[in-house]
Design a protein around this motif. Structure first.
Motif, PDB file in Angstrom:
ATOM      1  N   LYS A 232      37.947  36.935  31.524  1.00 12.61           N
ATOM      2  CA  LYS A 232      38.038  37.125  30.076  1.00 12.61           C
ATOM      3  C   LYS A 232      37.700  35.851  29.299  1.00 12.61           C
ATOM      4  O   LYS A 232      37.440  35.908  28.093  1.00 12.61           O
TER       5      LYS A 232
ATOM      6  N   LEU B 240      34.812  44.298  21.864  1.00 13.39           N
ATOM      7  CA  LEU B 240      36.054  44.222  22.623  1.00 13.39           C
ATOM      8  C   LEU B 240      36.401  45.584  23.221  1.00 13.39           C
ATOM      9  O   LEU B 240      36.809  45.674  24.390  1.00 13.39           O
TER      10      LEU B 240
ATOM     11  N   ALA C 248      36.627  46.439  27.196  1.00  8.58           N
ATOM     12  CA  ALA C 248      37.877  46.982  27.759  1.00  8.58           C
ATOM     13  C   ALA C 248      37.612  48.283  28.500  1.00  8.58           C
ATOM     14  O   ALA C 248      38.155  48.517  29.590  1.00  8.58           O
TER      15      ALA C 248
ATOM     16  N   VAL D  66      42.518  43.732  26.138  1.00  6.82           N
ATOM     17  CA  VAL D  66      41.953  42.626  25.361  1.00  6.82           C
ATOM     18  C   VAL D  66      42.849  42.268  24.168  1.00  6.82           C
ATOM     19  O   VAL D  66      42.397  41.628  23.222  1.00  6.82           O
TER      20      VAL D  66
ATOM     21  N   ILE E 110      42.977  38.491  23.073  1.00  5.62           N
ATOM     22  CA  ILE E 110      41.680  37.834  22.906  1.00  5.62           C
ATOM     23  C   ILE E 110      41.790  36.538  22.112  1.00  5.62           C
ATOM     24  O   ILE E 110      41.004  35.601  22.330  1.00  5.62           O
TER      25      ILE E 110
END
Length: 339
Positions: free
Chosen positions: A235, A272, A276, A283, A286
């Protein structure tokens, strides 16, 4: 200069396709890390990646790390160049090297404008953003243990090391104050991701390090340039990709966001959600990765700025570093994320 006849002999010894045919070659790119040439033998095409003669000795280990990742991607859903062959010895061409398949398509790197149809069709252009996010989402799903990459990085303690490592790095090169550095560092020390699932990561993920297939609709052809590849937190690749992404990609300022015209691209929230869905990872945290990416990138670029001398490109990093560090500190202060 590469001894292409010696390379041809080595390829013949391995029984690679095109045996006996003369090598035609063309320079693709090169720098202090790698030199990259297209190799053609009859109908066969591949690419050689090799450290230049003057590269530091540790680049030899780096090229073999790259190979391990390229080889591990074979059979995966990640768009990638085919692994062809590796030479771990310096006796053939003076440095270790590897061959990978030639990737048909185009790179966003060095382009002033998007190629057709993405130059005028904003609906088609949005697909480039979704594909970019999808590339690292698929990468995060690779079973790195099954691929024999258990010793590629140090996933244990990955986040615990980040602040200390990059703080020490900055102190070694420090020649000026970077406002916001301490504030962002303190926030990162006090926060952690909601969950941490180690995985294969690119390390420098952006439009510059992917290739797309020709024409539309948008489709990734390959993730490329694995110099920074490791096993860590995938990530962070997402945070790296999004750290400069505008909130509103339809605003006029999106035309000058970073080095690409991002008008018509998906919003950050849309990317996002797509990441995901494809990766299976949450997420919600983030902000942590965005702060870390901005803070870390500022430190990395500061090294270039300190070494700039008369290099105008590196001199331009100076104000970019200050903007990134200020942005990291402001996001940390305003973030509602609590680990």
């Amino acid at each position: 200069m590469i001894d292409f006849q010696r390379l041809a002999d080595w390829m013949d010894e391995l029984g690679l396709p095109g045996k006996g045919a003369p090598i035609e070659h063309g320079f693709l790119s090169g720098g202090t890390q790698n030199e990259i040439y297209e190799i053609r033998r009859g109908d066969e095409r591949c690419v050689i990646r090799i450290p230049p003669p003057g590269a530091p000795a540790d680049r030899d280990k780096g090229i073999l790390r790259e190979w391990r990742i390229v080889e591990a991607l074979d059979g995966s859903a990640v768009p990638h160049a085919k692994a062809v062959a590796v030479c771990e010895e310096a006796s053939v061409l003076g440095r270790p090297f590897y061959l990978m398949g030639f990737v048909e398509g185009w790179s966003p790197m060095g382009r002033r404008t998007w190629p057709a149809p993405f130059d005028t069709d904003l609906d088609a252009r949005a697909g480039l953003g979704y594909q970019l996010a999808e590339g690292i989402a698929l990468l995060s799903r690779v079973d790195w243990r099954a691929k024999g990459l258990h010793d590629l990085g140090r996933p244990d303690g990955f986040h615990e090391r980040q602040v200390d490592r990059w703080t020490a790095f900055l102190h070694r090169i420090k020649a000026r104050e970077l406002p916001g550095f301490d504030e962002a560092a303190a926030w990162l020390r006090a926060h952690r991701p909601i969950d941490y699932v180690p995985g294969l990561m690119h390390g420098d993920y952006q439009f510059a390090n992917v290739m797309f297939k020709d024409g539309g609709p948008a489709e990734l052809a390959a993730l490329v340039d694995w110099e920074m590849g490791t096993v860590g937190d995938p990530k962070l690749d997402l945070g790296w990709m999004l750290q400069g992404w505008p909130e509103d990609t339809n605003a006029p300022e999106a035309a000058g966001a970073g080095y690409k015209d991002l008008r018509g691209m998906p919003s950050r929230d849309q990317l996002l959600a797509h990441y995901a869905e494809v990766s299976g990872r949450q997420v919600d945290d983030i902000d942590y990765y965005l702060v870390l990416a901005k803070w870390k990138l500022a430190v990395v670029l500061e090294q270039g700025f300190q070494r700039a001398g008369d290099d105008h490109k590196l001199q331009a990093f100076g104000p970019i570093v200050l903007d990134l560090m200020r942005s990291a500190a402001e996001l940390a202060e305003s973030s509602g994320y609590r680990s």
